[in-house]
Motif scaffolding. Structure first.
Motif, mmCIF file in Angstrom:
data_model
loop_
_atom_site.group_PDB
_atom_site.id
_atom_site.type_symbol
_atom_site.label_atom_id
_atom_site.label_comp_id
_atom_site.label_asym_id
_atom_site.label_seq_id
_atom_site.Cartn_x
_atom_site.Cartn_y
_atom_site.Cartn_z
ATOM 1 N N UNK A 1 -29.339 -55.721 58.947
ATOM 2 C CA UNK A 1 -29.418 -54.439 59.643
ATOM 3 C C UNK A 1 -29.862 -53.377 58.639
ATOM 4 N N UNK A 2 -30.990 -52.721 58.911
ATOM 5 C CA UNK A 2 -31.534 -51.701 57.996
ATOM 6 C C UNK A 2 -31.457 -50.312 58.605
ATOM 7 N N UNK A 3 -30.625 -50.126 59.595
ATOM 8 C CA UNK A 3 -30.487 -48.796 60.190
ATOM 9 C C UNK A 3 -29.786 -47.854 59.217
ATOM 10 N N UNK A 4 -30.071 -46.593 59.318
ATOM 11 C CA UNK A 4 -29.473 -45.542 58.489
ATOM 12 C C UNK A 4 -29.718 -45.787 57.007
ATOM 13 N N UNK A 5 -30.840 -46.432 56.693
ATOM 14 C CA UNK A 5 -31.243 -46.678 55.302
ATOM 15 C C UNK A 5 -30.218 -47.475 54.522
ATOM 16 N N UNK A 6 -29.437 -48.269 55.242
ATOM 17 C CA UNK A 6 -28.438 -49.118 54.581
ATOM 18 C C UNK A 6 -28.669 -50.557 55.043
ATOM 19 N N UNK A 7 -28.823 -51.469 54.111
ATOM 20 C CA UNK A 7 -29.006 -52.872 54.447
ATOM 21 C C UNK A 7 -27.640 -53.552 54.553
ATOM 22 N N UNK A 8 -27.424 -54.191 55.671
ATOM 23 C CA UNK A 8 -26.139 -54.859 55.901
ATOM 24 C C UNK A 8 -26.392 -56.207 56.559
ATOM 25 N N UNK A 9 -25.803 -57.262 55.997
ATOM 26 C CA UNK A 9 -25.921 -58.592 56.566
ATOM 27 C C UNK A 9 -25.054 -58.693 57.819
ATOM 28 N N UNK A 10 -25.680 -59.196 58.890
ATOM 29 C CA UNK A 10 -24.971 -59.306 60.168
ATOM 30 C C UNK A 10 -25.137 -60.727 60.715
ATOM 31 N N UNK A 11 -24.197 -61.145 61.534
ATOM 32 C CA UNK A 11 -24.317 -62.427 62.228
ATOM 33 C C UNK A 11 -23.519 -62.376 63.520
ATOM 34 N N UNK A 12 -23.871 -63.254 64.402
ATOM 35 C CA UNK A 12 -23.219 -63.260 65.723
ATOM 36 C C UNK A 12 -23.379 -64.646 66.335
ATOM 37 N N UNK A 13 -22.475 -65.001 67.222
ATOM 38 C CA UNK A 13 -22.610 -66.214 68.041
ATOM 39 C C UNK A 13 -22.740 -65.780 69.490
ATOM 40 N N UNK A 14 -23.477 -66.524 70.249
ATOM 41 C CA UNK A 14 -23.693 -66.135 71.648
ATOM 42 C C UNK A 14 -24.024 -67.360 72.487
ATOM 43 N N UNK A 15 -23.900 -67.180 73.778
ATOM 44 C CA UNK A 15 -24.305 -68.193 74.747
ATOM 45 C C UNK A 15 -25.326 -67.569 75.683
ATOM 46 N N UNK A 16 -26.529 -68.112 75.678
ATOM 47 C CA UNK A 16 -27.609 -67.573 76.513
ATOM 48 C C UNK A 16 -27.846 -68.474 77.722
ATOM 49 N N UNK A 17 -27.859 -67.860 78.885
ATOM 50 C CA UNK A 17 -28.217 -68.589 80.100
ATOM 51 C C UNK A 17 -29.733 -68.560 80.256
ATOM 52 N N UNK A 18 -30.279 -69.611 80.816
ATOM 53 C CA UNK A 18 -31.730 -69.662 80.985
ATOM 54 C C UNK A 18 -32.080 -70.463 82.236
ATOM 55 N N UNK A 19 -33.292 -70.212 82.710
ATOM 56 C CA UNK A 19 -33.862 -70.981 83.813
ATOM 57 C C UNK A 19 -35.343 -71.142 83.523
ATOM 58 N N UNK A 20 -35.849 -72.357 83.665
ATOM 59 C CA UNK A 20 -37.239 -72.643 83.329
ATOM 60 C C UNK A 20 -37.923 -73.354 84.489
ATOM 61 N N UNK A 21 -39.205 -73.124 84.612
ATOM 62 C CA UNK A 21 -40.049 -73.838 85.573
ATOM 63 C C UNK A 21 -40.898 -74.832 84.808
ATOM 64 N N UNK A 22 -40.917 -76.076 85.299
ATOM 65 C CA UNK A 22 -41.642 -77.141 84.608
ATOM 66 C C UNK A 22 -42.751 -77.651 85.512
ATOM 67 N N UNK A 23 -43.945 -77.697 84.961
ATOM 68 C CA UNK A 23 -45.099 -78.234 85.679
ATOM 69 C C UNK A 23 -45.344 -79.655 85.193
ATOM 70 N N UNK A 24 -45.148 -80.635 86.103
ATOM 71 C CA UNK A 24 -45.308 -82.046 85.742
ATOM 72 C C UNK A 24 -46.639 -82.623 86.213
ATOM 73 N N UNK A 25 -47.530 -81.775 86.696
ATOM 74 C CA UNK A 25 -48.769 -82.291 87.282
ATOM 75 C C UNK A 25 -49.784 -82.730 86.233
ATOM 76 N N UNK A 26 -49.713 -82.212 85.038
ATOM 77 C CA UNK A 26 -50.677 -82.564 84.010
ATOM 78 C C UNK A 26 -50.242 -83.778 83.202
ATOM 79 N N UNK A 27 -51.039 -84.113 82.224
ATOM 80 C CA UNK A 27 -50.699 -85.255 81.361
ATOM 81 C C UNK A 27 -49.495 -84.946 80.488
ATOM 82 N N UNK A 28 -49.326 -83.652 80.146
ATOM 83 C CA UNK A 28 -48.175 -83.213 79.355
ATOM 84 C C UNK A 28 -47.450 -82.126 80.120
#
Length: 365
Positions: A329-356
């Motif tokens: 984090x470099x806000x306010x001209x101060x560098x600070x090491x940050x970390x976080x854990x999270x769980x992201x929900x997702x939804x994807x569309x898959x096209x299977x009509x091609x070779x890949x």
């Protein structure tokens, strides 16, 4: 000539060696002095026509003409001929008895042979006749695969095309059957009695020979077809089969899941911001994304996935992804090491009509 002899001679000439039907035996009002002619002989076929013509045209033949017109060339005879052609598997004769104008991928000799082999039509019997001038309705019963069916066959007399130029020729009206099927939009083809036919949007109607008709969907490597089934359709009738449905095959489901897992792994590895545009991952808290440097995302576990094939043919894969993110984090001209854990929900569309398979993630939520 006795009228009953005229009927038998006419039938012999017309049937060309096939057995005299039971209905003609009932035409005899008195015992004959000798047994009926052998209908299988060439003499009977050739001389029969000449004798009939001589009787009718030579005077005193009114009774013989009427008997031949009613018993040999009447509507019952036309229906008998039609069902005889069906049960014996003579596709060309079936279509000829309808006027010879019908055609289609399911109206071939090979299809009729396959249909008869799967479930032959037997026990054909005429139970009722209603005749009025040049139209008639004949009630017929028959058996397919152990079940008895009843249908009414409608006919019209063709005054122009006459038997030997003398007797009316009865034509079966609407003697073919129709099968209506509906299918998932994912399926583009179906198999009807072993023949592949294209599917329309909405209900599709196909013209078939009367009898047993089997409908199946056409599966692909990724899409499995089910539904359909077997129906028995009579002349001039329309039967509806169960809807053809679609689902992912095991191979299709594995392909869709693997494509999403691969794309998730790659987008996690290449993401260098807290809010990447091309990857459905975000920290749980609120951050000033522009003030984050040296962003590194790490996938903590394999996500659990749910796969679905929707009615419009879209393959969707959804789930949740456990992540760890570290940044400076470099806000306010101060560098600070940050970390976080999270769980992201997702939804994807898959096209299977091609070779890949190709994957596109829905907007992050």
């Amino acid at each position: 000539m006795h009228p009953q002899w005229a009927a038998l001679l006419a039938d012999a000439a017309r049937r060309k060696g096939r057995p005299v039907p039971a209905r003609l035996e009932g035409a005899l009002s008195e015992p004959l002095a000798c047994p009926p002619l052998a209908v299988g002989s060439r003499w009977a076929r050739l001389t029969g026509i000449g004798l009939i013509a001589a009787v009718v045209l030579g005077g005193g033949g009114t009774a013989a003409w009427a008997v031949v017109d009613s018993w040999v060339y009447g509507p019952e005879g036309a229906v008998e001929d039609y069902f005889e052609a069906l049960t014996e598997g003579r596709a060309e004769d079936v279509l000829e008895l309808l006027g010879g104008t019908d055609s289609g991928p399911l109206l071939t000799q090979a299809v009729l042979d396959r249909q008869r082999k799967a479930a032959p039509m037997t026990g054909v019997r005429i139970s009722e006749l209603e005749e009025s001038e040049d139209t008639a309705a004949v009630t017929v019963t028959y058996t397919v695969d152990g079940d008895e069916y009843e249908t009414v066959v409608h006919l019209v007399a063709d005054k122009e095309d006459r038997h030997h130029g003398l007797w009316r020729r009865w034509r079966v009206l609407g003697g073919l059957g129709q099968v209506e099927l509906t299918a998932s939009s994912v399926l583009g083809k179906a198999q009807v009695n072993g023949v592949t036919v294209p599917l329309d949007e909405g209900p599709t109607e196909v013209t078939v020979f009367p009898g047993s008709v089997t409908v199946d969907g056409v599966s692909t490597a990724h899409v499995a077809a089910n539904g359909g089934g077997t129906v028995v359709v009579g002349p001039g009738e329309t039967e509806v089969v169960d809807e053809l449905r679609a689902g992912l095959t095991g191979k299709g489901e594995r392909a869709a899941r693997q494509a999403v897992l691969t794309e998730l792994k790659e987008c996690v590895e290449r993401s260098t911001t807290l809010e990447p545009d091309d990857c459905p991952i975000r920290p749980d808290g609120y951050f000033w994304g522009d003030d984050a440097e040296d962003v590194k995302w790490t996938q903590k576990s394999e996500p659990s996935l749910q796969t679905e094939l929707t009615e419009d043919g879209t393959v969707t894969v959804s789930g949740e992804l456990d992540l760890e993110v570290a940044w400076t984090d470099v806000s306010f001209d101060v560098e600070e090491k940050m970390e976080d854990t999270c769980t992201s929900s997702f939804s994807a569309t898959v096209d299977l009509s091609g070779t890949t398979p190709s994957v596109s993630f829905d907007e992050y939520y």
